[in-house]
Design a protein around this motif. Structure first.
Motif, PDB file in Angstrom:
ATOM      1  N   GLY A 170      65.535  11.861  29.778  1.00 48.48           N
ATOM      2  CA  GLY A 170      65.379  10.619  29.028  1.00 48.48           C
ATOM      3  C   GLY A 170      63.947  10.150  28.826  1.00 48.48           C
ATOM      4  N   VAL A 171      62.970  10.777  29.480  1.00 46.64           N
ATOM      5  CA  VAL A 171      61.583  10.315  29.375  1.00 46.64           C
ATOM      6  C   VAL A 171      61.047  10.497  27.953  1.00 46.64           C
ATOM      7  N   LEU A 172      61.195  11.691  27.394  1.00 48.63           N
ATOM      8  CA  LEU A 172      60.732  11.933  26.026  1.00 48.63           C
ATOM      9  C   LEU A 172      61.517  11.089  25.031  1.00 48.63           C
ATOM     10  N   ASP A 173      62.830  10.972  25.220  1.00 46.05           N
ATOM     11  CA  ASP A 173      63.642  10.157  24.310  1.00 46.05           C
ATOM     12  C   ASP A 173      63.158   8.708  24.288  1.00 46.05           C
ATOM     13  N   LYS A 174      62.780   8.183  25.450  1.00 47.95           N
ATOM     14  CA  LYS A 174      62.279   6.807  25.536  1.00 47.95           C
ATOM     15  C   LYS A 174      60.962   6.673  24.768  1.00 47.95           C
ATOM     16  N   ILE A 175      60.049   7.627  24.949  1.00 51.13           N
ATOM     17  CA  ILE A 175      58.764   7.592  24.237  1.00 51.13           C
ATOM     18  C   ILE A 175      58.996   7.664  22.734  1.00 51.13           C
ATOM     19  N   LYS A 176      59.860   8.579  22.299  1.00 54.76           N
ATOM     20  CA  LYS A 176      60.149   8.731  20.868  1.00 54.76           C
ATOM     21  C   LYS A 176      60.711   7.437  20.286  1.00 54.76           C
ATOM     22  N   LYS A 177      61.617   6.806  21.002  1.00 50.29           N
ATOM     23  CA  LYS A 177      62.223   5.561  20.511  1.00 50.29           C
ATOM     24  C   LYS A 177      61.188   4.449  20.448  1.00 50.29           C
ATOM     25  N   GLU A 178      60.414   4.269  21.520  1.00 55.03           N
ATOM     26  CA  GLU A 178      59.417   3.197  21.577  1.00 55.03           C
ATOM     27  C   GLU A 178      58.345   3.344  20.501  1.00 55.03           C
ATOM     28  N   ARG A 179      57.967   4.581  20.198  1.00 58.33           N
ATOM     29  CA  ARG A 179      56.871   4.821  19.260  1.00 58.33           C
ATOM     30  C   ARG A 179      57.347   5.118  17.840  1.00 58.33           C
ATOM     31  N   GLY A 180      58.652   5.236  17.647  1.00 60.86           N
ATOM     32  CA  GLY A 180      59.192   5.433  16.305  1.00 60.86           C
ATOM     33  C   GLY A 180      59.088   6.852  15.776  1.00 60.86           C
ATOM     34  N   TYR A 181      59.014   7.839  16.658  1.00 60.05           N
ATOM     35  CA  TYR A 181      58.946   9.232  16.215  1.00 60.05           C
ATOM     36  C   TYR A 181      60.318   9.657  15.707  1.00 60.05           C
ATOM     37  N   SER A 182      60.376   9.977  14.433  1.00 62.48           N
ATOM     38  CA  SER A 182      61.663  10.288  13.802  1.00 62.48           C
ATOM     39  C   SER A 182      61.751  11.730  13.317  1.00 62.48           C
ATOM     40  N   TYR A 183      60.655  12.475  13.371  1.00 67.60           N
ATOM     41  CA  TYR A 183      60.650  13.869  12.938  1.00 67.60           C
ATOM     42  C   TYR A 183      59.964  14.684  14.023  1.00 67.60           C
ATOM     43  N   GLU A 184      60.511  15.874  14.299  1.00 70.82           N
ATOM     44  CA  GLU A 184      59.867  16.774  15.250  1.00 70.82           C
ATOM     45  C   GLU A 184      60.155  18.212  14.866  1.00 70.82           C
ATOM     46  N   ASP A 185      59.239  19.072  15.281  1.00 72.33           N
ATOM     47  CA  ASP A 185      59.451  20.506  15.140  1.00 72.33           C
ATOM     48  C   ASP A 185      58.709  21.207  16.260  1.00 72.33           C
ATOM     49  N   GLU A 186      58.842  22.515  16.318  1.00 71.22           N
ATOM     50  CA  GLU A 186      58.128  23.318  17.295  1.00 71.22           C
ATOM     51  C   GLU A 186      57.254  24.308  16.563  1.00 71.22           C
ATOM     52  N   MET A 187      56.109  24.594  17.162  1.00 74.50           N
ATOM     53  CA  MET A 187      55.227  25.604  16.592  1.00 74.50           C
ATOM     54  C   MET A 187      54.696  26.486  17.708  1.00 74.50           C
TER      55      MET A 187
END
Length: 184
Positions: free
Chosen positions: A51-68
């Motif tokens: 849940g740590v990354l999910d919390k950061i994504k929600k708080e900061r509004g990150y709505s798109y992600e990918d891997e490289m």
């Protein structure tokens, strides 16, 4: 754990660890105060469930992600890409990277226009602010795997230096002058 230090203005071989002798290391708090770069430590083995990354994504509004993956084997036009990543530039959006495997360097400019090298490896997540001059390169392992995050649609366009007249650069310089306020 991430390390950061002041480095010389070396431009010949981006994969070497050019730094002052002895190196002038700085703390994560100093890195943030001098550049606005934020750091998060995540567990690469549990980030999908803890849940740590999910919390950061929600708080900061990150709505798109990918891997490289950046390596000689996985990146088309490897040498050309590495040179373009190492060209000093800025972006109109934050640059967010969560390192899943491997290692590399992000170099950022402080308020005195000096380079600070940030060594990242698995578990490190950094947020490079919009408008800051920076560059990226691999270390001698020549391999990194990272998640990239964006608010809304991804913007991939780098603006090479000089780009001082851009609005994002002016906003960054204002924050640098007034002091940064962490989003977490």
């Amino acid at each position: 754990m991430v390390k950061a230090w002041y480095m010389d203005n070396e431009t010949t071989d981006q994969r070497l660890e050019h730094h002052r002798n002895p190196p002038e290391f700085i703390t994560l708090e100093e890195l943030y105060n001098k550049t606005g770069v934020e750091y998060f430590s995540l567990n690469v083995h549990t980030y999908t469930t803890d849940g740590v990354l999910d919390k950061i994504k929600k708080e900061r509004g990150y709505s798109y992600e990918d891997e490289m993956v950046c390596s000689k084997e996985c990146l088309a036009n490897y040498e050309e890409k590495i040179k373009s990543f190492f060209t000093e530039h800025l972006h109109t959006d934050e640059e967010i990277r969560f390192i899943l495997d491997g290692s590399g360097y992000f170099d950022v400019r402080d308020g005195s226009d000096q380079w600070i090298r940030i060594a990242v490896s698995a578990g490190d997540m950094i947020v490079i602010p919009s408008g800051i001059y920076h560059r990226f390169t691999l270390d001698t392992n020549n391999y990194i795997k990272a998640k990239r995050f964006f608010i809304g649609e991804p913007v991939w366009l780098p603006h090479n230096r000089p780009a001082d007249d851009m609005e994002c650069r002016q906003r960054y310089l204002e924050k640098l002058h007034k002091g940064f306020v962490a989003a977490h």
